[in-house]
Write a protein that holds these residues in place. Sequence first.
Motif, PDB file in Angstrom:
ATOM      1  N   LEU A 209       0.882  -0.812  -0.200  1.00  0.00           N
ATOM      2  CA  LEU A 209      -0.040   0.166   0.136  1.00  0.00           C
ATOM      3  C   LEU A 209       0.640   1.002   0.132  1.00  0.00           C
ATOM      4  CD1 LEU A 209      -2.272  -1.042   3.042  1.00  0.00           C
ATOM      5  CD2 LEU A 209      -2.909  -0.261   0.350  1.00  0.00           C
ATOM      6  N   GLY A 210       1.965   1.253   0.106  1.00  0.00           N
ATOM      7  CA  GLY A 210       2.931   2.419   0.190  1.00  0.00           C
ATOM      8  C   GLY A 210       2.424   3.222   1.807  1.00  0.00           C
ATOM      9  N   VAL A 211       1.866   2.550   2.506  1.00  0.00           N
ATOM     10  CA  VAL A 211       1.061   2.833   3.815  1.00  0.00           C
ATOM     11  C   VAL A 211       1.866   3.738   4.713  1.00  0.00           C
ATOM     12  CG1 VAL A 211       0.076   2.916   5.559  1.00  0.00           C
ATOM     13  CG2 VAL A 211      -0.792   2.194   3.515  1.00  0.00           C
ATOM     14  N   SER A 212       2.163   4.875   5.028  1.00  0.00           N
ATOM     15  CA  SER A 212       2.951   5.045   6.338  1.00  0.00           C
ATOM     16  C   SER A 212       2.693   4.698   7.965  1.00  0.00           C
ATOM     17  CB  SER A 212       2.886   7.104   7.135  1.00  0.00           C
ATOM     18  OG  SER A 212       1.560   7.090   7.358  1.00  0.00           O
ATOM     19  N   ASP A 213       4.112   4.440   8.272  1.00  0.00           N
ATOM     20  CA  ASP A 213       3.866   3.794   9.748  1.00  0.00           C
ATOM     21  C   ASP A 213       2.622   4.082  10.228  1.00  0.00           C
ATOM     22  OD1 ASP A 213       6.318   2.786   9.080  1.00  0.00           O
ATOM     23  OD2 ASP A 213       7.510   3.309  10.436  1.00  0.00           O
ATOM     24  N   GLU A 214       2.403   5.221  10.026  1.00  0.00           N
ATOM     25  CA  GLU A 214       1.582   6.078  11.947  1.00  0.00           C
ATOM     26  C   GLU A 214      -0.215   5.426  10.508  1.00  0.00           C
ATOM     27  OE1 GLU A 214      -0.564  10.585  12.155  1.00  0.00           O
ATOM     28  OE2 GLU A 214       1.272  10.436  10.818  1.00  0.00           O
ATOM     29  N   ASP A 215      -0.148   5.931   9.312  1.00  0.00           N
ATOM     30  CA  ASP A 215      -1.962   4.752   8.822  1.00  0.00           C
ATOM     31  C   ASP A 215      -1.740   3.547   8.838  1.00  0.00           C
ATOM     32  OD1 ASP A 215      -2.060   7.951   7.880  1.00  0.00           O
ATOM     33  OD2 ASP A 215      -1.046   7.668   6.310  1.00  0.00           O
ATOM     34  N   LEU A 216      -0.379   3.127   9.173  1.00  0.00           N
ATOM     35  CA  LEU A 216      -0.738   1.672   8.902  1.00  0.00           C
ATOM     36  C   LEU A 216      -1.318   0.608  10.309  1.00  0.00           C
ATOM     37  CD1 LEU A 216       0.471  -0.536   7.482  1.00  0.00           C
ATOM     38  CD2 LEU A 216       2.521  -0.867   8.551  1.00  0.00           C
ATOM     39  N   ARG A 217      -1.404   1.938  11.433  1.00  0.00           N
ATOM     40  CA  ARG A 217      -2.718   1.414  12.401  1.00  0.00           C
ATOM     41  C   ARG A 217      -3.986   1.480  12.016  1.00  0.00           C
ATOM     42  NH1 ARG A 217      -5.337   5.922  14.800  1.00  0.00           N
ATOM     43  NH2 ARG A 217      -6.050   5.152  16.381  1.00  0.00           N
ATOM     44  N   ASP A 218      -4.367   1.999  10.590  1.00  0.00           N
ATOM     45  CA  ASP A 218      -5.846   1.812  10.380  1.00  0.00           C
ATOM     46  C   ASP A 218      -5.678   0.896   8.857  1.00  0.00           C
ATOM     47  OD1 ASP A 218      -6.769   3.782  11.805  1.00  0.00           O
ATOM     48  OD2 ASP A 218      -5.790   5.919  10.699  1.00  0.00           O
ATOM     49  N   TYR A 219      -5.100   0.413   9.185  1.00  0.00           N
ATOM     50  CA  TYR A 219      -5.313  -0.731   8.200  1.00  0.00           C
ATOM     51  C   TYR A 219      -6.752  -1.329   8.255  1.00  0.00           C
ATOM     52  CZ  TYR A 219      -3.605  -4.306  10.280  1.00  0.00           C
ATOM     53  OH  TYR A 219      -3.146  -5.179  11.716  1.00  0.00           O
TER      54      TYR A 219
ATOM     55  N   PHE B 291     -10.477  -3.928   6.710  1.00  0.00           N
ATOM     56  CA  PHE B 291     -11.377  -4.646   4.696  1.00  0.00           C
ATOM     57  C   PHE B 291     -12.732  -3.540   4.762  1.00  0.00           C
ATOM     58  CE2 PHE B 291      -8.439  -6.979   7.237  1.00  0.00           C
ATOM     59  CZ  PHE B 291      -6.890  -7.661   6.432  1.00  0.00           C
ATOM     60  N   GLY B 292     -12.622  -3.620   3.025  1.00  0.00           N
ATOM     61  CA  GLY B 292     -13.269  -3.525   2.986  1.00  0.00           C
ATOM     62  C   GLY B 292     -14.821  -4.567   2.369  1.00  0.00           C
ATOM     63  N   GLY B 293     -15.309  -4.817   2.114  1.00  0.00           N
ATOM     64  CA  GLY B 293     -16.397  -4.820   1.275  1.00  0.00           C
ATOM     65  C   GLY B 293     -16.482  -6.919   2.143  1.00  0.00           C
ATOM     66  N   CYS B 294     -15.418  -7.972   0.838  1.00  0.00           N
ATOM     67  CA  CYS B 294     -15.206  -9.201   1.591  1.00  0.00           C
ATOM     68  C   CYS B 294     -14.009  -9.232   1.940  1.00  0.00           C
ATOM     69  CB  CYS B 294     -15.344  -9.928   0.155  1.00  0.00           C
ATOM     70  SG  CYS B 294     -16.585 -10.653  -0.517  1.00  0.00           S
ATOM     71  N   THR B 295     -13.446  -8.580   1.703  1.00  0.00           N
ATOM     72  CA  THR B 295     -12.142  -9.155   2.463  1.00  0.00           C
ATOM     73  C   THR B 295     -10.511  -7.783   1.877  1.00  0.00           C
ATOM     74  OG1 THR B 295     -10.095 -10.268   3.709  1.00  0.00           O
ATOM     75  CG2 THR B 295     -11.441 -10.705   1.981  1.00  0.00           C
ATOM     76  N   GLU B 296     -11.167  -6.977   1.548  1.00  0.00           N
ATOM     77  CA  GLU B 296     -10.068  -6.144   0.983  1.00  0.00           C
ATOM     78  C   GLU B 296      -9.329  -5.087   1.498  1.00  0.00           C
ATOM     79  OE1 GLU B 296     -13.213  -7.408  -0.466  1.00  0.00           O
ATOM     80  OE2 GLU B 296     -14.287  -6.680  -2.099  1.00  0.00           O
ATOM     81  N   LEU B 297      -8.471  -4.842   1.621  1.00  0.00           N
ATOM     82  CA  LEU B 297      -6.869  -4.817   2.527  1.00  0.00           C
ATOM     83  C   LEU B 297      -7.553  -3.059   1.772  1.00  0.00           C
ATOM     84  CD1 LEU B 297      -5.396  -4.466   4.458  1.00  0.00           C
ATOM     85  CD2 LEU B 297      -3.434  -4.489   2.770  1.00  0.00           C
ATOM     86  N   MET B 298      -7.681  -2.054   2.701  1.00  0.00           N
ATOM     87  CA  MET B 298      -7.628  -0.479   2.437  1.00  0.00           C
ATOM     88  C   MET B 298      -7.609   0.249   3.953  1.00  0.00           C
ATOM     89  SD  MET B 298     -11.574  -0.349   2.416  1.00  0.00           S
ATOM     90  CE  MET B 298     -11.919  -1.438   0.786  1.00  0.00           C
ATOM     91  N   VAL B 299      -6.751   0.965   3.953  1.00  0.00           N
ATOM     92  CA  VAL B 299      -6.900   2.131   5.111  1.00  0.00           C
ATOM     93  C   VAL B 299      -8.010   2.869   5.513  1.00  0.00           C
ATOM     94  CG1 VAL B 299      -5.446   4.035   6.394  1.00  0.00           C
ATOM     95  CG2 VAL B 299      -4.312   1.935   4.315  1.00  0.00           C
ATOM     96  N   GLN B 300      -8.092   2.958   6.553  1.00  0.00           N
ATOM     97  CA  GLN B 300      -9.734   3.566   6.819  1.00  0.00           C
ATOM     98  C   GLN B 300     -10.013   4.669   7.079  1.00  0.00           C
ATOM     99  OE1 GLN B 300     -11.300   1.735  10.496  1.00  0.00           O
ATOM    100  NE2 GLN B 300     -10.133   2.832  11.241  1.00  0.00           N
TER     101      GLN B 300
END
Lengths: 299, 680
Positions: free
Chosen positions: B328-338, B340-349
Amino acid sequence: MTATVFDIEKFAVHDGPGIRTTVFLKGCPLRCIWCHNPESQRREKEIFFSPEKCIGCGWCFRICPNHCHIAGETRRFDRTNCIRCGKCTEKCYAGALELVGREMTADEVLDEVLKDKVFYENSGGGLTLSGGEPMMHFEFLCELLQKAKAAGLHICIETCGYAPWEHYERILSCIDLFLYDIKATDPEKHRHFTGVTNELILENLRKIDDSGGNTILRCPLVPGVNDDDAHLLAVAALANSLKNVQEIDLEPYHPLGVGKCARLGIASRLEVNEFADEKSIEKWLSRIRSGTEVPVKKS
Amino acid sequence: MKKNEIFSCLGEPFAAGFFEEENASYISRHADALREHLDRAPLPEYEEGSRFYPSGRWGIWNADSGECVQFFYPFSLRIDGEALRRKKDLLQNKFDQRIFLDGVEELEFLLQSSIPPFYAVGGRGWTHAVIHYERILKEGLNGYLQRIENARMRNPEFYGALKQVLEALIRYKRRCLEYLTACGADERLTAALEWVPERTPRSFYEAFVACNFLWYVDGCDSSGRIDRILNSYRTNEPESELCELFAAFWRNVDLNDGWHALFDSHLPICKSAILGQRGYRRPNSGILIDEDTPSDVWDAVFDAWASSNPSPALYARRNYENGAGTGLGVSDEDLRDYAFGGCTELMVQGKSHVVSTDAGINLLRILSATGIRFSSYEEFYERFVADVKRHIARMIHSIRKNAVFRADYIPQLIRTLFMDDCIERGIEFNAGGVRYNGSVVNVAGLNNVVNSLVVLKRLYSGALGLSVEEFADRMDRNFSGCEALVAQLRQLPKFGNDNEEADSIAEELSALIFQYMTSFSRKDHFILPSIILFATYGPLGAAVPASPEGRLDGMPLGDSCGPVQGTDLNGPTAMLKSVLKLDQKNAPGTLVLNIRLNKKMLKDHENREKWKALFLSYFRMGGLHIQPTVADTETLKAAMKDPASYEGLIIRIGGYSEYFNRLSDDLKREVIKREEHIAG
Ligand code: SF4
Ligand code: SF4
């Protein structure tokens, strides 16, 4: 050194602590009338035949050197001349014919068992040897045990106790836990149900106990057959008389052996088609518990 | 009449708003549509005694009013085309009818997709998201209004549109409040709604009332880490109160086909969330598990499963935290917010726009198009891989093209409002305004193809006793009259059984596919491979003729990333080890793994410890996710009717286990009887 293995069960969760792999060896000195694994009794390979699965492809008719498979209105399998060569089972893709038992070396068995090592480590599990009676393949057993110990496995053995003491003595240091069958406490009844009396069995049990071997007593119970009060209380007394019994496990009867006898072409000696009922099981549990502090469980 | 008047008098406020200023920008037009609906559509009914509003089947965008054009979160709108066209007859005037049909045509134009149906594998530009519940609660809608106001001069059109929608939402809520007071709703509820969601909640209950309202505002999608968000508002509510509220919320989720929620096993509140879900199929919840998950939480999970509800599914916290972020190229800080949407699709809320599932490839269908008439396995394989790559490239090209269309024509203003950093950046949600943009792309039929490749290797080496031509002929004839051949194929090694031959093929192929997919990732649009097939493996299989592994024409594909149904013959340890051979770290999208559990085995402590050890071992080795299914009496009965689909179903009796299929019918009946007894 090889032995005839008739099954290797992964994630076996009823044969000792943790996640285990149970290796079933073929051959048993007893002939329990309620045996739920009749294919484990004879040491040599056997053929399972399930006519309902036959799709009539005809391979077995052509390939059998002894013409054991007979076509016609009712498709028959005449075992008289069968030499259990397994040729027909290899070609029966429908799975109507299955060869029970294959020769495996200790290394082959160990390789298969070690595939799940990581699961044993995380759960306190390991290898369980069962059968049949694993002591029937004694030399093989010694080799496998030694190698499995060297690989760091926790080892259980499920045994009926009917083998020379010297054999038990030799493997004692490799076994972490004995799952020890108590089929009847009365010697005569024991002979009636299993074909042999239980003196040697009980003597071996005491010697194992004296030598510090840990045991779980496993009691197959068939309603109306071997579940009398005297036996249940005697099991409790037996556990009390030993120092290293961890647990008593009850194994309520189930009729799965009946169908297997048919598939092996042998007569079933106990035509009981019902599972042990919950009421009987409760009664057994409370009766044994009334006589001992050792934990009693239904497996 | 003008177009908007026509739609208005036909009871279509959303469409009426859309046609109010036809020459305005699409952002403004969608804002007008949302505003009109919010100001005019009837309110959902208050359910006597309910602690939440809205509640039940009817929500903010779909009040029971016969409105045929509605806001719909994945595509910004949805149309019931047939019912809408029928409304034409309500118009007397032919000229009005023509104007009306022009309008319908334009609306339908908005719903086109550039993704060819061939790549509609679990989605065709569908979008799930989790709005930023945490921030909305903290700042209140008033805070959002303020931020929009502050930025307004930078881009009057964009912020003007957002302001319009937000103000309409606040007006809508006031309308709700009047209605609730008039109908004598629970006073605690009206008191809470006086305050939220405009302002920061002052209690747990207010926070929950706000979340429920916002969840309906978003259109009933996924609620993300809702237990954690609510937890920060907890004071001393008794557990019974928590459970009651969760149950009421999950009921809303269930009735509206809502989606994922992710619990945190380290927060005691998760137990109430789990318990509240008894009997509700949705959300398709999950729980983050690690070595330190408390045993009472494990027990709550097992209890839920034993009640035949396979929720929550398990997610490996550490592996998502260590590995998933890279994709996801997600920053460490945002990683705490991962989440899932839909069935089980990974995302940062609250911070990502992950089109999920955007599109995908049906690998078995590609194989069937490649064909098998080649002179060697190598030649076949080279061609197959080239075909797969070509399709992946085209599929990804098509989703990017589709994204451009979406940005131009169907701005999603609710999510533009409630997802970071759209407001700060002044960019709309579909145009890439959020912090992280990406697509979950799907792979179907991987396990079928692996099994097919095992067969093909043998075929080309001559080990099947048939020439390639002979085999291909039989396959083309749907293996009819070749029962023995099919039976023979069935006995060859299958993926999912810790078999070196099959697993090494899976290892190579999965790495090749997932890595090729992720090679298309860009900083502004990442690609997250997944295997998420929910109920699509049936229809996807219907499009594929007989395949080399012995699968017949039209039969379903494998339903998860694990063994194909009916081929898991070696137990769960073997299955997990096989699945670990897949390139999991390049497919955090997620790889869904179905595992069938026996209800009885969930009952006592000793067995639960074994399952726990099994799952934790899998996670320690890099596994991401486990989706349990519980074999209950119904399953056993179905297995009795249709044994072929239940080859791997094992029953356990005393110290002995057996494949259900190997029992005689009488015994099966006995087992079913017994199963019922124990379950009861
Ligand atoms: S090989 Fe098997 S399926 Fe074929 S006729 Fe013989 S028993 Fe029947
Ligand atoms: S095992 Fe050999 S001898 Fe026996 S029936 Fe089969 S082919 Fe004939």
